[in-house]
Design a protein around this motif. Structure first.
Motif, PDB file in Angstrom:
ATOM      1  N   ILE A  70      -1.177  -3.658  -8.998  1.00 23.62           N
ATOM      2  CA  ILE A  70      -0.817  -4.710  -8.051  1.00 23.62           C
ATOM      3  C   ILE A  70       0.608  -5.155  -8.339  1.00 23.62           C
ATOM      4  CG2 ILE A  70      -1.836  -6.522  -9.486  1.00 23.62           C
ATOM      5  CD1 ILE A  70      -2.531  -7.994  -6.828  1.00 23.62           C
ATOM      6  N   ILE A  71       1.396  -5.253  -7.291  1.00 27.64           N
ATOM      7  CA  ILE A  71       2.761  -5.769  -7.388  1.00 27.64           C
ATOM      8  C   ILE A  71       2.711  -7.206  -6.886  1.00 27.64           C
ATOM      9  CG2 ILE A  71       5.112  -5.589  -6.513  1.00 27.64           C
ATOM     10  CD1 ILE A  71       4.640  -2.571  -6.194  1.00 27.64           C
ATOM     11  N   LEU A  72       3.077  -8.139  -7.751  1.00 27.19           N
ATOM     12  CA  LEU A  72       3.012  -9.554  -7.383  1.00 27.19           C
ATOM     13  C   LEU A  72       4.328 -10.072  -6.812  1.00 27.19           C
ATOM     14  CD1 LEU A  72       1.002 -10.832 -10.469  1.00 27.19           C
ATOM     15  CD2 LEU A  72       0.158 -10.411  -8.153  1.00 27.19           C
ATOM     16  N   ASN A  73       5.437  -9.480  -7.206  1.00 24.73           N
ATOM     17  CA  ASN A  73       6.744  -9.919  -6.734  1.00 24.73           C
ATOM     18  C   ASN A  73       7.521  -8.706  -6.246  1.00 24.73           C
ATOM     19  OD1 ASN A  73       9.153 -11.144  -6.205  1.00 24.73           O
ATOM     20  ND2 ASN A  73       9.667 -11.578  -8.342  1.00 24.73           N
ATOM     21  N   PRO A  74       7.387  -8.365  -4.975  1.00 21.87           N
ATOM     22  CA  PRO A  74       7.957  -7.108  -4.477  1.00 21.87           C
ATOM     23  C   PRO A  74       9.419  -7.202  -4.026  1.00 21.87           C
ATOM     24  CG  PRO A  74       6.701  -8.115  -2.749  1.00 21.87           C
ATOM     25  CD  PRO A  74       6.582  -9.019  -3.957  1.00 21.87           C
ATOM     26  N   SER A  75      10.225  -7.938  -4.754  1.00 21.29           N
ATOM     27  CA  SER A  75      11.642  -8.044  -4.398  1.00 21.29           C
ATOM     28  C   SER A  75      12.422  -7.005  -5.196  1.00 21.29           C
ATOM     29  CB  SER A  75      12.159  -9.451  -4.713  1.00 21.29           C
ATOM     30  OG  SER A  75      11.463 -10.397  -3.948  1.00 21.29           O
ATOM     31  N   PHE A  76      12.662  -5.853  -4.585  1.00 26.15           N
ATOM     32  CA  PHE A  76      13.346  -4.751  -5.246  1.00 26.15           C
ATOM     33  C   PHE A  76      14.728  -4.587  -4.640  1.00 26.15           C
ATOM     34  CE2 PHE A  76       8.798  -3.834  -5.449  1.00 26.15           C
ATOM     35  CZ  PHE A  76       8.630  -3.748  -6.826  1.00 26.15           C
ATOM     36  N   SER A  77      15.705  -4.335  -5.484  1.00 26.76           N
ATOM     37  CA  SER A  77      17.086  -4.220  -5.014  1.00 26.76           C
ATOM     38  C   SER A  77      17.394  -2.864  -4.385  1.00 26.76           C
ATOM     39  CB  SER A  77      18.056  -4.495  -6.164  1.00 26.76           C
ATOM     40  OG  SER A  77      17.831  -3.580  -7.226  1.00 26.76           O
ATOM     41  N   SER A  78      16.570  -1.854  -4.655  1.00 30.18           N
ATOM     42  CA  SER A  78      16.826  -0.519  -4.099  1.00 30.18           C
ATOM     43  C   SER A  78      15.546   0.296  -4.125  1.00 30.18           C
ATOM     44  CB  SER A  78      17.912   0.192  -4.903  1.00 30.18           C
ATOM     45  OG  SER A  78      17.426   0.511  -6.197  1.00 30.18           O
ATOM     46  N   GLU A  79      15.585   1.449  -3.438  1.00 31.95           N
ATOM     47  CA  GLU A  79      14.440   2.357  -3.468  1.00 31.95           C
ATOM     48  C   GLU A  79      14.201   2.877  -4.879  1.00 31.95           C
ATOM     49  OE1 GLU A  79      17.212   2.983  -1.188  1.00 31.95           O
ATOM     50  OE2 GLU A  79      16.372   4.328   0.308  1.00 31.95           O
ATOM     51  N   ASP A 130      -9.032  14.196  -9.009  1.00 31.13           N
ATOM     52  CA  ASP A 130      -9.905  13.561  -8.014  1.00 31.13           C
ATOM     53  C   ASP A 130     -10.028  12.046  -8.211  1.00 31.13           C
ATOM     54  OD1 ASP A 130     -11.434  13.692  -5.713  1.00 31.13           O
ATOM     55  OD2 ASP A 130     -13.316  13.842  -6.845  1.00 31.13           O
ATOM     56  N   LYS A 131      -8.901  11.398  -8.422  1.00 26.41           N
ATOM     57  CA  LYS A 131      -8.892   9.944  -8.581  1.00 26.41           C
ATOM     58  C   LYS A 131      -8.351   9.289  -7.317  1.00 26.41           C
ATOM     59  CE  LYS A 131      -8.346   9.918 -13.571  1.00 26.41           C
ATOM     60  NZ  LYS A 131      -9.375   9.092 -14.117  1.00 26.41           N
ATOM     61  N   THR A 132      -8.791   8.085  -7.071  1.00 21.50           N
ATOM     62  CA  THR A 132      -8.269   7.281  -5.982  1.00 21.50           C
ATOM     63  C   THR A 132      -7.155   6.414  -6.550  1.00 21.50           C
ATOM     64  OG1 THR A 132     -10.425   7.229  -4.896  1.00 21.50           O
ATOM     65  CG2 THR A 132      -8.832   5.532  -4.254  1.00 21.50           C
ATOM     66  N   ILE A 133      -5.979   6.485  -5.942  1.00 17.86           N
ATOM     67  CA  ILE A 133      -4.836   5.712  -6.408  1.00 17.86           C
ATOM     68  C   ILE A 133      -4.605   4.590  -5.410  1.00 17.86           C
ATOM     69  CG2 ILE A 133      -2.408   5.772  -7.068  1.00 17.86           C
ATOM     70  CD1 ILE A 133      -3.766   9.063  -6.918  1.00 17.86           C
ATOM     71  N   ILE A 134      -4.656   3.355  -5.907  1.00 15.16           N
ATOM     72  CA  ILE A 134      -4.563   2.183  -5.042  1.00 15.16           C
ATOM     73  C   ILE A 134      -3.372   1.336  -5.468  1.00 15.16           C
ATOM     74  CG2 ILE A 134      -5.722   0.083  -4.260  1.00 15.16           C
ATOM     75  CD1 ILE A 134      -8.386   1.506  -5.003  1.00 15.16           C
ATOM     76  N   LEU A 135      -2.557   0.980  -4.497  1.00 12.30           N
ATOM     77  CA  LEU A 135      -1.436   0.080  -4.720  1.00 12.30           C
ATOM     78  C   LEU A 135      -1.631  -1.142  -3.834  1.00 12.30           C
ATOM     79  CD1 LEU A 135       1.390  -0.611  -5.858  1.00 12.30           C
ATOM     80  CD2 LEU A 135       2.338   0.593  -3.866  1.00 12.30           C
ATOM     81  N   VAL A 136      -1.681  -2.318  -4.454  1.00 10.45           N
ATOM     82  CA  VAL A 136      -1.765  -3.577  -3.720  1.00 10.45           C
ATOM     83  C   VAL A 136      -0.418  -4.269  -3.868  1.00 10.45           C
ATOM     84  CG1 VAL A 136      -2.888  -5.829  -3.545  1.00 10.45           C
ATOM     85  CG2 VAL A 136      -4.234  -3.814  -4.168  1.00 10.45           C
ATOM     86  N   VAL A 137       0.161  -4.660  -2.756  1.00 15.15           N
ATOM     87  CA  VAL A 137       1.433  -5.377  -2.781  1.00 15.15           C
ATOM     88  C   VAL A 137       1.179  -6.781  -2.250  1.00 15.15           C
ATOM     89  CG1 VAL A 137       3.835  -5.422  -2.031  1.00 15.15           C
ATOM     90  CG2 VAL A 137       2.675  -3.218  -2.372  1.00 15.15           C
ATOM     91  N   ASP A 138       1.251  -7.763  -3.148  1.00 10.29           N
ATOM     92  CA  ASP A 138       1.107  -9.156  -2.749  1.00 10.29           C
ATOM     93  C   ASP A 138       2.473  -9.663  -2.290  1.00 10.29           C
ATOM     94  OD1 ASP A 138      -0.111 -11.581  -2.293  1.00 10.29           O
ATOM     95  OD2 ASP A 138      -0.092 -12.212  -4.387  1.00 10.29           O
ATOM     96  N   GLU A 139       2.475 -10.649  -1.428  1.00 11.15           N
ATOM     97  CA  GLU A 139       3.715 -11.177  -0.863  1.00 11.15           C
ATOM     98  C   GLU A 139       4.540 -10.051  -0.220  1.00 11.15           C
ATOM     99  OE1 GLU A 139       4.307 -14.386  -0.580  1.00 11.15           O
ATOM    100  OE2 GLU A 139       2.574 -14.965  -1.765  1.00 11.15           O
TER     101      GLU A 139
END
Length: 185
Positions: free
Chosen positions: A14-23, A65-74
């Protein structure tokens, strides 16, 4: 969230603060947070970071065979370049499903951003529609056609009477079973 982190068939971040300056910063964050070994990454160029994360997705998602989950808050704070990276990563899939399951959680402004023509493809890939309502009267029957299950979540400040009114409206529209699911504190 706790259940996801304990599952052996699932990788979750989970990403709680998704303020990234670049890719590059965004992809570097994904690689670090999914514990991708530094030896897996050739260098810090955008192409190398993207290819490293793609290899990671294929290794874990297909080979293991894994499920990869990304949660982006805000998620309304994600910049256009980070959203474009998510769109590109959402292109990667097996015959059955995407290799990266993305859940964006955000304020109403997120919905408006995803309506932008350049992000329409990402919005479509995110799959399950979500609607923010202020009351039971905002519910539209068309939202529920062909949907056997509906999730309802309310913030801590939402009055219980409001939640009960929404549940009553869902029942009036044909819901036959309501089950309370406690969240993780």
């Amino acid at each position: 969230i706790q259940e996801l982190t304990e599952r052996k068939d699932c990788l979750f971040h989970i990403i709680l603060n998704p303020s990234f300056s670049s890719e590059e910063v965004f992809l570097g964050s994904l690689l670090r947070n999914f514990d991708v070994a530094a030896s897996f990454v050739a260098d810090n160029s955008l192409l190398a970071l993207r290819e490293s994360f793609e290899r990671f997705l294929f290794q874990k998602g297909v080979t293991e065979d894994k499920t990869i989950i990304l949660v982006v808050d805000e998620a309304q704070n994600l910049g256009p370049k980070a959203l474009e990276e998510l769109r590109l990563l959402s292109n990667l899939q097996t015959d059955k499903e995407p290799l990266l399951q993305v859940i964006l959680v955000g304020q109403p402004g997120l919905r408006e951003r995803l309506r932008h023509p350049a992000l329409r493809q990402l919005a479509q890939r995110l799959g399950t529609p979500a609607f923010m309502v202020d009351g039971a009267e905002d519910l539209q029957e068309a939202w529920f056609i062909g949907r056997p299950r509906v999730g309802l979540t309310a913030g801590a400040s939402a009055p219980d009477v409001l939640v009960q009114q929404v549940i009553a409206r869902l029942r009036a529209m044909g819901a036959t079973h309501v089950r309370r699911m406690d969240g993780v504190e």
